[in-house]
Design a protein around this motif. Structure first.
Motif, short mmCIF file in Angstrom:
data_model
loop_
_atom_site.label_atom_id
_atom_site.label_comp_id
_atom_site.label_asym_id
_atom_site.label_seq_id
_atom_site.Cartn_x
_atom_site.Cartn_y
_atom_site.Cartn_z
N LYS A 158 0.64 -1.19 -0.12
CA LYS A 158 0.15 0.08 0.08
C LYS A 158 0.99 1.21 -0.05
CE LYS A 158 -4.18 -1.59 0.44
NZ LYS A 158 -5.40 -1.32 -0.48
N VAL A 159 0.27 2.15 -0.53
CA VAL A 159 0.96 3.63 -0.50
C VAL A 159 0.25 4.70 0.30
CG1 VAL A 159 1.82 5.48 -1.97
CG2 VAL A 159 1.97 3.20 -2.81
N TYR A 160 0.84 5.12 1.14
CA TYR A 160 0.18 6.45 2.12
C TYR A 160 0.68 7.64 1.86
CZ TYR A 160 -0.41 2.19 4.63
OH TYR A 160 -0.73 0.59 4.97
N GLN A 161 -0.05 8.72 2.37
CA GLN A 161 0.09 10.14 2.14
C GLN A 161 0.34 10.62 3.70
OE1 GLN A 161 -4.15 10.58 0.39
NE2 GLN A 161 -2.88 12.62 0.30
N MET A 162 1.00 11.89 3.24
CA MET A 162 0.97 12.70 4.81
C MET A 162 1.19 14.08 4.23
SD MET A 162 4.94 11.95 6.41
CE MET A 162 4.35 10.39 6.75
N ASP A 163 0.88 14.99 5.12
CA ASP A 163 1.01 16.46 4.78
C ASP A 163 1.67 17.22 5.89
OD1 ASP A 163 0.68 18.90 3.44
OD2 ASP A 163 -1.62 18.99 3.65
N VAL A 164 2.61 17.90 5.44
CA VAL A 164 3.38 18.70 6.34
C VAL A 164 2.79 19.88 6.51
CG1 VAL A 164 5.48 19.51 7.11
CG2 VAL A 164 5.56 17.67 5.74
N LYS A 165 2.57 20.67 7.95
CA LYS A 165 1.71 21.78 8.11
C LYS A 165 2.34 22.92 7.40
CE LYS A 165 -1.34 20.68 11.91
NZ LYS A 165 -1.61 21.00 13.32
N SER A 166 3.68 23.03 7.67
CA SER A 166 4.53 24.30 7.23
C SER A 166 5.78 23.51 6.47
CB SER A 166 4.74 25.07 8.49
OG SER A 166 5.58 26.28 7.92
N VAL A 167 5.90 23.77 5.24
CA VAL A 167 6.88 23.43 4.55
C VAL A 167 8.11 24.17 4.52
CG1 VAL A 167 6.25 24.26 2.24
CG2 VAL A 167 7.54 21.93 2.46
N PHE A 168 7.82 25.60 5.04
CA PHE A 168 8.79 26.56 4.88
C PHE A 168 9.65 26.78 6.04
CE2 PHE A 168 5.21 27.58 2.20
CZ PHE A 168 5.88 27.91 0.91
N LEU A 169 10.98 26.81 5.92
CA LEU A 169 11.83 27.09 6.92
C LEU A 169 11.63 28.52 7.66
CD1 LEU A 169 14.47 25.64 8.78
CD2 LEU A 169 15.96 27.09 6.95
N ASN A 170 11.61 28.46 9.14
CA ASN A 170 11.19 29.57 9.84
C ASN A 170 12.71 29.93 10.55
OD1 ASN A 170 8.62 29.85 9.01
ND2 ASN A 170 8.12 28.09 10.57
N GLY A 171 13.53 29.86 10.07
CA GLY A 171 14.97 30.40 10.87
C GLY A 171 16.07 30.67 9.79
N LYS A 172 17.00 31.32 10.26
CA LYS A 172 18.18 31.58 9.55
C LYS A 172 19.29 30.76 9.80
CE LYS A 172 17.54 36.47 8.91
NZ LYS A 172 17.92 37.91 8.98
#
Length: 363
Positions: free
Chosen positions: A78-92
């Motif tokens: 089986k193939v599963y899926q997931m979704d990251v809430k925030s894909v953007f980096l919030n730091g330097k």
């Protein structure tokens, strides 16, 4: 596929053109799953070296996703899926970061992960590896969705005991409703012979924006509908000055979709997994510039994974030259697929390639 309901508000510097875009994200059944908000900028107003340095978004090609699904069917997982809430980096970051792809193989089992920005699909020949991967992702990132893969990048995916079915039926219905073509009579083919179009300089002009919108919608649909690939690409050649004769052909494609909304790709579970390529070309088929059209497809056993219909960049001087260009394009695609299969620990040799139904020297 997301349905956009833009409620824009200009923020910050007007010259940068920043704005909020609000969206509703739907699942395969048309139910709202998320309310999304993104701050976007008009890229065409930016200048390299002043407003930005580099941009990068990790994405998988659609054909790579179809290949992944075909491999999952072949290996019966089986193939599963997931979704990251925030894909953007919030730091330097003050240091250089180097990333190396992990091997992903444990004894006789393998776990495969593909990423499209913030959407992730994964599967493994050992279910326990999926569980461990899921737990690790939960501890490291905030995840908003984890479930069996049913809807990804506009593709409706149904995994059964006999195979996997991929289609865009919901998207077809939305298209027909958007362009007010739900009440049209259905057609049995996307285009009537002869399968050619001309510029029609004396024809009646039609709305350019509406015509381009219909073409763009059809091009998105070709992700699971190779049957409309040729006719859609042919009509796309006339987007600069569309005439009524071109619009009639486009509407015929929609009428064909009206009668076949749920057609798609079927990946049977009991088929083999050998890679085969096919190519063909129509010599000087375009009436405008006498260029040929390259056509081709690649199959893994009985699973159609990749296809193309593209006008060649230059004019061929003979039928042999046109076929040679088409075969070269097929070779290139087969090599790309073979390299991806190496990541799956599959080494394929002597891949047969057919040009106009004739076997040519294999890879």
């Amino acid at each position: 596929m997301t349905r956009d309901h833009p409620i824009d508000q200009i923020l910050g510097d007007p010259d940068a053109g920043n704005k909020w875009v609000f969206r509703n994200k739907f699942d395969g059944h048309g139910t709202v799953t998320r309310n999304k908000a993104r701050l976007v900028a008009h890229g065409y107003r930016q200048e390299e070296g002043i407003d930005y340095d580099e941009t990068f978004a990790p994405v998988s090609r659609l054909e790579a996703i179809r290949l992944f699904l075909a491999y999952a069917v072949y290996n019966d997982f089986k193939v599963y899926q997931m979704d990251v809430k925030s894909v953007f980096l919030n730091g330097k970051l003050n240091e250089e970061v180097y990333v190396e792809q992990p091997p992903g193989k444990i004894k006789d089992h393998i776990i495969l992960v593909q990423i499209y920005v913030d959407d992730i699909i994964f599967g493994s020949t050992n279910p326990s590896l999926c569980t461990r991967f899921t737990e690790r992702m939960k501890k490291t990132y905030k995840m908003s969705m984890m479930d069996e893969l049913t809807y990804f990048l506009g593709l409706q995916i149904k995994q059964t005991d006999k195979g996997t079915f991929i289609n865009q039926g919901m998207y077809v219905k939305d298209m027909l409703k958007k362009f007010d073509l739900t009440q049209t009579s259905a057609m049995n083919t996307p285009m009537a012979p002869p399968l050619t179009l001309n510029k029609d300089p004396t024809g009646k002009p039609v709305n350019v924006t509406a015509y381009r919108g219909m073409i763009n919608s059809l091009l998105c649909l070709t992700a699971s509908r190779p049957d409309i690939m040729y006719s859609t690409c042919l009509c796309a050649h006339y987007q600069s000055e569309p005439k009524e004769s071109h619009l009639i052909v486009v509407k015929r494609i929609f009428r064909y979709l009206q009668g076949t909304p749920n057609l798609g790709l079927w990946n049977p579970k009991d088929s083999r997994f050998d890679l085969t390529g096919y190519s063909d070309s129509d010599f000087a088929g375009c009436k405008l510039d006498r260029k040929s059209t390259t056509r081709g497809c690649q199959l893994l056993g009985g699973k159609l994974v990749s296809w193309t219909s593209k006008k060649e960049n230059s004019v061929s001087t003979s039928t042999d030259e046109a076929e040679y260009v088409a075969t070269g394009s097929c070779y290139s695609q087969v090599l790309r697929m073979r390299n991806q299969l190496l990541d799956y620990d599959l080494q394929l040799s002597k891949i047969p390639i057919y040009c106009d139904s004739t076997l040519v020297p294999s890879l």
